[in-house]
Write an enzyme that holds these catalytic residues in place. Structure first.
Site, PDB file in Angstrom:
ATOM      1  N   ASP A 127       7.677  -6.198  -2.792  1.00  0.00           N
ATOM      2  CA  ASP A 127       7.304  -5.715  -1.418  1.00  0.00           C
ATOM      3  C   ASP A 127       8.335  -5.701   0.042  1.00  0.00           C
ATOM      4  OD1 ASP A 127       5.302  -4.028  -2.590  1.00  0.00           O
ATOM      5  OD2 ASP A 127       3.408  -5.050  -1.440  1.00  0.00           O
ATOM      6  N   THR A 152      -3.702  -3.251  -7.515  1.00  0.00           N
ATOM      7  CA  THR A 152      -4.935  -4.022  -6.328  1.00  0.00           C
ATOM      8  C   THR A 152      -6.211  -4.179  -6.639  1.00  0.00           C
ATOM      9  OG1 THR A 152      -2.147  -3.329  -4.902  1.00  0.00           O
ATOM     10  CG2 THR A 152      -4.426  -3.255  -3.556  1.00  0.00           C
ATOM     11  N   GLY A 209      -0.479   1.579  -3.721  1.00  0.00           N
ATOM     12  CA  GLY A 209       0.872   1.539  -3.515  1.00  0.00           C
ATOM     13  C   GLY A 209       1.052   2.503  -2.699  1.00  0.00           C
ATOM     14  N   ASN A 269      -0.247  -7.065  -6.803  1.00  0.00           N
ATOM     15  CA  ASN A 269       1.031  -5.906  -6.613  1.00  0.00           C
ATOM     16  C   ASN A 269       1.221  -5.684  -7.963  1.00  0.00           C
ATOM     17  OD1 ASN A 269       3.559  -4.516  -5.665  1.00  0.00           O
ATOM     18  ND2 ASN A 269       4.767  -5.676  -6.426  1.00  0.00           N
ATOM     19  N   SER A 271       3.451  -4.443   3.697  1.00  0.00           N
ATOM     20  CA  SER A 271       2.212  -3.901   2.521  1.00  0.00           C
ATOM     21  C   SER A 271       1.544  -2.335   2.599  1.00  0.00           C
ATOM     22  CB  SER A 271       1.089  -4.786   2.643  1.00  0.00           C
ATOM     23  OG  SER A 271      -0.248  -4.308   1.909  1.00  0.00           O
ATOM     24  N   SER A 272       0.698  -1.538   1.885  1.00  0.00           N
ATOM     25  CA  SER A 272       0.801  -0.413   2.507  1.00  0.00           C
ATOM     26  C   SER A 272      -1.221  -0.726   2.208  1.00  0.00           C
ATOM     27  CB  SER A 272       0.859   0.734   1.347  1.00  0.00           C
ATOM     28  OG  SER A 272       2.238   0.653   0.903  1.00  0.00           O
ATOM     29  N   ARG A 315      -1.897 -12.088   3.549  1.00  0.00           N
ATOM     30  CA  ARG A 315      -0.839 -11.602   2.136  1.00  0.00           C
ATOM     31  C   ARG A 315       0.241 -12.480   2.027  1.00  0.00           C
ATOM     32  NH1 ARG A 315       1.195  -7.787  -0.665  1.00  0.00           N
ATOM     33  NH2 ARG A 315       3.265  -7.084   0.561  1.00  0.00           N
TER      34      ARG A 315
END
Ligand code: GLY
Length: 560
Positions: free
Chosen positions: A405, A363, A455, A383, A434-435, A90
């Site tokens: 984010d 993504t 997302g 993103n 993050s998701s 990340r």
């Protein structure tokens, strides 16, 4: 009939109870990426090499979704010793970042700063992830693995409708930054379908990584160009930020649903925690006899509760302490389940403080299985489509806008009308929540590998995919089933057009849920299923986009 034949071709059948898969499989968001992965497997690489090759090609042919200017999460399973790990690549906030950096002198969040241009970009993790995977897990030299991406960047790829749609969405932002405009538009307009898009600067960056590993990106000429480009345009990056970037190996989160073992992304992704919490709640209130309508209502209620905890508690584990043990315990799931009314929707505001989630919007995901049984499930991002729309001169690298984010200001909505909490406030070196939810599911002698972009809806999509897998349906069904989503706030079910007009949506409305259409299908799931008892491997790419899955034997060099 034609579909039946295609589906059949994707199933490779071999002797029963094999300990290793009878075929390798790759599912990715672009046919050229899937092909590159197989080229690397054919050259003697393993799943880890193939995954890097796939991701590198996606960085070239999907400049709108992920790439060298971004980061992501790589869930790995090494068959030889059952080693299971999540590689956290990340992005990090630069050292000069501050909690209020996207607020003006009145404390108002200036959304443009957080999403467009270099000030929106975190320090990328993708190049370090490639080097780390090659050194620690792969079998081939990184230069061989990156060769397909370098070739495609240099020779070009044909622009497709998917590219055109996303470039059109970000056309204004791309036009603001000359390097991005020159590469991704023609005279300021979206290139026509079939236009040969060449990226020689990006090829040069990939060559530097191929030759020098992490130093090809985080030091030397490339680093200098990245930092100069960012600083000359108002961003905060320094050479030290790049030098200090590190990927982190973290233990994935592990849980169960209906007896299946589920392995998924740990914080700083919220994906695994929310997925496992929602499934654990659902496990308490459903069983094999639950009707589809009741199941759907309870799934929505489980999502509502798990997404609320995301917003309340989750952030970068190196900066905030989180009650993960509690959130993932069966006692907590039971307590949450007890608040579900089987007949009525629970208003979100009756559950407590109004907090909700940040979400990213573009993504990519790739799933890989090799014939040794090594697996990769990787979700990667910059993103928004085309990230920050900013490309430092001479690099061809689209920088992410992953800083969005973070919560730019607790309680103030982001670009999607969403707000976040203190746990996800900006701090130097911190990773934004993050998701992304790369996932493995192990059940009944089967292994599923899946994930998707989308997302904040990523988590609910993977949840629905896991539920489909456990029904015993093929991956084609997991990736194509109609999708619905609830994320606590806004307090409504968002669902695909194919869901909103149907009986299940009606049953939700009768229980008091507001069900709104997303207006268009969403998600781009990539999935693989290995059934070791049946001796089959299947794979599927989401029909909503242009991805490609492929299953065929390709024997690793040192296997008999
Ligand atoms: N930027 C998308 C996500 O991390 O969830």
């Amino acid at each position: 009939m034609r579909h039946a034949v295609l589906a059949f071709l994707l199933v490779i059948a071999f002797p029963l109870n094999a300990k290793t898969p009878p075929a390798a499989a790759i599912a990715s968001a672009h046919p050229l990426a899937t092909q590159a992965g197989f080229d690397i497997l054919d050259a003697g690489g393993n799943a880890f090499d193939a995954a890097v090759a796939v991701a590198a090609v996606l960085a070239v042919v999907e400049p709108y979704s992920a790439g060298m200017g971004g980061g992501g999460f790589w869930l790995l399973h090494r068959a030889s010793d059952q080693h299971e790990v999540m590689l956290d690549a990340r992005e990090t906030a630069p050292a000069a970042a501050t909690a209020d950096m996207y607020q003006d002198e009145d404390g108002t969040v200036v959304r443009d700063w957080a999403i467009n241009g270099p000030a929106a970009a975190g320090i990328p993790g993708q190049a370090e992830a490639f080097a780390h995977l090659a050194a620690g897990y792969g079998r081939l030299p990184l230069a061989d693995v990156l060769a397909p991406a370098i070739r495609i960047a240099r020779e070009g790829f044909a622009v497709d409708d998917h590219y055109r749609k996303l470039a059109n969405y970000r056309k204004d932002a791309l036009n603001r930054f000359p390097q991005a405009r020159a590469i991704f538009l023609t005279n300021g307009e979206v290139p026509h379908t079939g236009y040969l898009l060449q990226q020689p600067d990006l090829a040069g960056v990939l060559e530097a990584i191929a030759a020098n590993g992490r130093d090809g990106f985080y030091a030397g000429e490339v680093a200098k160009k990245l930092v100069e480009g960012v600083q000359f345009n108002g961003g905060l990056w320094t050479l030290d930020d790049l030098k200090n970037y590190r990927v982190i190996e973290r233990a994935p989160v592990v849980g169960s649903f209906r007896g299946a073992r589920i392995v998924s992304a740990a914080p700083p992704s919220s994906g695994g925690v929310v997925l496992l919490e929602a499934l654990a709640i659902l496990d308490q209130v459903t069983d094999g006899s639950t009707s589809e309508a009741d199941f759907t209502h309870r799934a929505v209620e489980a999502m509502r509760r798990a997404y609320r905890d995301r917003a309340l508690y989750l952030g970068d584990p190196d900066f905030v302490s989180m009650p993960l043990e509690k959130l993932l315990s069966s006692d907590y799931a039971a307590a949450q389940a007890a608040t579900i009314d089987a007949r009525r929707a629970t208003p979100s505001d009756s559950l407590g403080d109004p907090v909700t989630v940040q979400q990213g919007n573009h993504t990519t995901h790739l799933s890989v299985l090799d014939m040794e049984g090594n697996r990769v499930s990787a979700t990667l991002s910059i993103n928004l489509p085309f990230g920050s729309a900013f490309v430092p001169a001479g690099t061809g690298v689209v920088l992410n806008n992953e800083m969005d984010d973070f919560s730019a200001k607790p309680g103030v909505p982001n670009a999607y009308g969403l707000v976040g909490s203190e746990a996800n406030a900006i701090a130097p070196g911190k990773r934004p929540l993050s998701s992304m939810t790369p996932t493995f599911v192990e059940f009944d002698n089967k292994v599923a590998i899946l994930g998707t972009p989308g997302g904040s809806r990523i988590i609910s999509m993977v949840m629905l995919g896991v539920i489909e897998a456990l029904k015993g349906t093929p991956p084609q069904q997991w990736v194509s089933a109609p999708r619905f989503h609830h994320q606590y706030l806004p307090d409504r079910v968002h669902a695909e057009p194919s869901f909103v007009g149907g009986e299940l949506a009606k049953s939700l409305r009768l229980k008091g849920h507001q069900v709104d259409s997303t207006g268009r299908p969403y998600g781009n799931m990539q999935a693989i299923l290995w059934d070791s008892a049946a001796g089959t491997v299947q794979a599927a790419a989401d029909p909503r986009a242009i991805g490609k899955s492929k299953v065929r034997p390709t024997r690793p060099r040192d296997l008999p």
